[in-house]
Design a protein around this motif. Structure first.
Motif, mmCIF file in Angstrom:
data_model
loop_
_atom_site.group_PDB
_atom_site.id
_atom_site.type_symbol
_atom_site.label_atom_id
_atom_site.label_comp_id
_atom_site.label_asym_id
_atom_site.label_seq_id
_atom_site.Cartn_x
_atom_site.Cartn_y
_atom_site.Cartn_z
ATOM 1 N N ARG A 85 0.855 -1.112 -0.005
ATOM 2 C CA ARG A 85 -0.280 0.261 -0.483
ATOM 3 C C ARG A 85 0.291 1.114 -0.380
ATOM 4 O O ARG A 85 0.035 2.290 -0.699
ATOM 5 C CB ARG A 85 -0.804 0.406 1.748
ATOM 6 N N SER A 86 2.020 1.402 0.622
ATOM 7 C CA SER A 86 3.147 2.154 1.075
ATOM 8 C C SER A 86 2.770 2.571 -0.754
ATOM 9 O O SER A 86 3.530 4.108 -0.774
ATOM 10 C CB SER A 86 3.745 2.081 2.040
ATOM 11 N N LEU A 87 3.539 1.851 -0.975
ATOM 12 C CA LEU A 87 4.411 1.399 -1.969
ATOM 13 C C LEU A 87 3.882 1.944 -3.195
ATOM 14 O O LEU A 87 3.835 3.042 -3.740
ATOM 15 C CB LEU A 87 5.375 0.301 -2.629
ATOM 16 N N ALA A 88 2.579 1.863 -3.706
ATOM 17 C CA ALA A 88 1.666 2.351 -4.419
ATOM 18 C C ALA A 88 1.306 3.681 -3.644
ATOM 19 O O ALA A 88 0.552 4.610 -5.322
ATOM 20 C CB ALA A 88 0.408 1.435 -3.927
ATOM 21 N N ILE A 89 0.695 4.237 -2.395
ATOM 22 C CA ILE A 89 0.849 5.888 -2.665
ATOM 23 C C ILE A 89 1.590 6.517 -3.155
ATOM 24 O O ILE A 89 1.884 7.396 -3.579
ATOM 25 C CB ILE A 89 0.562 5.594 -0.959
ATOM 26 N N LYS A 90 2.974 6.166 -2.755
ATOM 27 C CA LYS A 90 3.840 6.757 -2.975
ATOM 28 C C LYS A 90 4.054 6.942 -4.784
ATOM 29 O O LYS A 90 4.520 7.742 -5.559
ATOM 30 C CB LYS A 90 5.612 5.741 -3.038
ATOM 31 N N ALA A 91 4.298 5.928 -5.061
ATOM 32 C CA ALA A 91 3.657 5.707 -7.286
ATOM 33 C C ALA A 91 3.390 6.862 -7.474
ATOM 34 O O ALA A 91 3.160 7.378 -8.512
ATOM 35 C CB ALA A 91 3.638 4.185 -7.356
ATOM 36 N N ALA A 92 1.474 7.027 -7.013
ATOM 37 C CA ALA A 92 0.575 7.127 -7.266
ATOM 38 C C ALA A 92 0.975 9.226 -6.897
ATOM 39 O O ALA A 92 0.403 10.261 -7.610
ATOM 40 C CB ALA A 92 -0.775 6.771 -7.033
ATOM 41 N N GLU A 93 1.401 9.255 -6.105
ATOM 42 C CA GLU A 93 2.007 11.306 -5.501
ATOM 43 C C GLU A 93 2.713 11.343 -6.383
ATOM 44 O O GLU A 93 2.996 12.391 -7.195
ATOM 45 C CB GLU A 93 2.469 10.510 -4.215
ATOM 46 N N GLN A 94 3.685 10.137 -7.371
ATOM 47 C CA GLN A 94 4.953 10.901 -8.197
ATOM 48 C C GLN A 94 4.606 10.295 -9.563
ATOM 49 O O GLN A 94 4.942 10.733 -10.410
ATOM 50 C CB GLN A 94 6.003 10.120 -8.200
ATOM 51 N N GLY A 95 3.071 10.651 -9.743
ATOM 52 C CA GLY A 95 2.226 9.956 -10.712
ATOM 53 C C GLY A 95 2.737 8.731 -12.360
ATOM 54 O O GLY A 95 3.166 9.346 -12.981
ATOM 55 N N ILE A 96 3.800 8.110 -11.485
ATOM 56 C CA ILE A 96 4.288 6.993 -11.858
ATOM 57 C C ILE A 96 3.654 5.553 -11.627
ATOM 58 O O ILE A 96 3.312 5.170 -10.830
ATOM 59 C CB ILE A 96 6.007 6.401 -11.614
ATOM 60 N N LEU A 98 3.511 1.286 -10.292
ATOM 61 C CA LEU A 98 4.495 1.064 -8.733
ATOM 62 C C LEU A 98 5.398 -0.107 -9.330
ATOM 63 O O LEU A 98 6.773 0.338 -8.613
ATOM 64 C CB LEU A 98 3.438 -0.536 -8.537
ATOM 65 N N ASN A 99 5.583 -0.543 -10.566
ATOM 66 C CA ASN A 99 6.271 -1.166 -11.527
ATOM 67 C C ASN A 99 8.039 0.054 -11.339
ATOM 68 O O ASN A 99 9.352 0.060 -10.936
ATOM 69 C CB ASN A 99 6.479 -1.776 -12.360
ATOM 70 N N ARG A 100 7.621 0.751 -12.010
ATOM 71 C CA ARG A 100 8.744 2.213 -11.836
ATOM 72 C C ARG A 100 9.438 2.385 -11.019
ATOM 73 O O ARG A 100 10.323 2.613 -10.520
ATOM 74 C CB ARG A 100 8.002 3.121 -13.214
ATOM 75 N N LEU A 101 8.071 2.514 -9.829
ATOM 76 C CA LEU A 101 8.700 3.535 -8.481
ATOM 77 C C LEU A 101 9.823 2.083 -8.118
ATOM 78 O O LEU A 101 10.735 2.346 -7.473
ATOM 79 C CB LEU A 101 7.460 2.986 -7.709
ATOM 80 N N VAL A 102 9.061 0.975 -8.089
ATOM 81 C CA VAL A 102 10.207 -0.125 -7.204
ATOM 82 C C VAL A 102 11.477 -0.624 -8.238
ATOM 83 O O VAL A 102 12.303 -0.419 -7.399
ATOM 84 C CB VAL A 102 9.291 -1.308 -7.465
ATOM 85 N N SER A 103 11.319 -0.468 -9.257
ATOM 86 C CA SER A 103 12.198 -1.009 -10.774
ATOM 87 C C SER A 103 13.691 0.685 -9.819
ATOM 88 O O SER A 103 14.508 0.211 -9.821
ATOM 89 C CB SER A 103 12.028 -0.988 -11.718
ATOM 90 N N SER A 104 13.017 1.759 -9.934
ATOM 91 C CA SER A 104 14.115 3.109 -9.346
ATOM 92 C C SER A 104 14.394 2.554 -8.231
ATOM 93 O O SER A 104 15.835 3.420 -8.159
ATOM 94 C CB SER A 104 13.473 3.808 -10.160
ATOM 95 N N MET A 105 13.930 1.994 -7.437
ATOM 96 C CA MET A 105 14.586 2.238 -5.878
ATOM 97 C C MET A 105 15.744 1.041 -6.016
ATOM 98 O O MET A 105 16.833 0.834 -5.445
ATOM 99 C CB MET A 105 13.223 1.493 -4.778
ATOM 100 N N LEU A 106 15.404 0.120 -6.872
ATOM 101 C CA LEU A 106 16.417 -1.017 -7.039
ATOM 102 C C LEU A 106 17.660 -0.866 -8.142
ATOM 103 O O LEU A 106 18.582 -1.306 -7.525
ATOM 104 C CB LEU A 106 15.495 -2.745 -7.537
ATOM 105 N N SER A 107 17.562 -0.088 -8.461
ATOM 106 C CA SER A 107 18.479 0.505 -8.420
ATOM 107 C C SER A 107 20.053 1.009 -8.759
ATOM 108 O O SER A 107 20.521 1.608 -8.896
ATOM 109 C CB SER A 107 18.350 1.384 -10.388
ATOM 110 N N VAL A 108 19.244 2.100 -6.940
ATOM 111 C CA VAL A 108 20.096 2.735 -6.136
ATOM 112 C C VAL A 108 21.045 1.823 -5.639
ATOM 113 O O VAL A 108 21.094 0.887 -5.654
ATOM 114 C CB VAL A 108 19.074 3.147 -5.001
#
Length: 108
Positions: A85-96, A98-108
């Motif tokens: 839920r928290s990740l989905a909310i972050k993704a929605a807030e960023q307008g991207i 969920l997959n793109r959000l998590v992918s960007s988090m893994l690439s750090v």
């Protein structure tokens, strides 16, 4: 027969041993210590060559090198519902997505 030089090798410094240790991802139980990086790598490559030859001679399954595997770019990760839920909310807030959000988090 598998070419032992195609396996995934790395050499790191071992503070505990005071030497370089060579490792092979496909054979996690093997390692080789030496005072020089190149000697550690060479020693492990030779050891893996011998192990692969022994396995083949005994009819054992020799691990395939990771370098030869093809990856789809997809894998599933299970997380607690609250984290989902928290990740989905972050993704929605960023307008991207969920997959793109998590992918960007893994690439750090």
């Amino acid at each position: 027969m598998v070419d032992h030089k195609q396996y995934t090798y790395r050499v790191i410094w071992s503070e505990d041993d005071g030497e370089f240790v060579a490792l092979c991802a496909e054979f996690p139980s093997l390692s080789f210590l030496a005072p020089e990086q190149s000697a550690a790598l060479e020693g492990l490559v030779d050891l893996v060559r011998d192990v692969v030859a022994d396995m083949a001679a005994n009819g054992e399954t020799v691990p395939a090198p990771l370098t030869g595997k093809r990856y789809s770019g997809k894998f599933q990760v299970r997380v607690p519902p609250e984290q989902h839920r928290s990740l989905a909310i972050k993704a929605a807030e960023q307008g991207i997505s969920l997959n793109r959000l998590v992918s960007s988090m893994l690439s750090v």
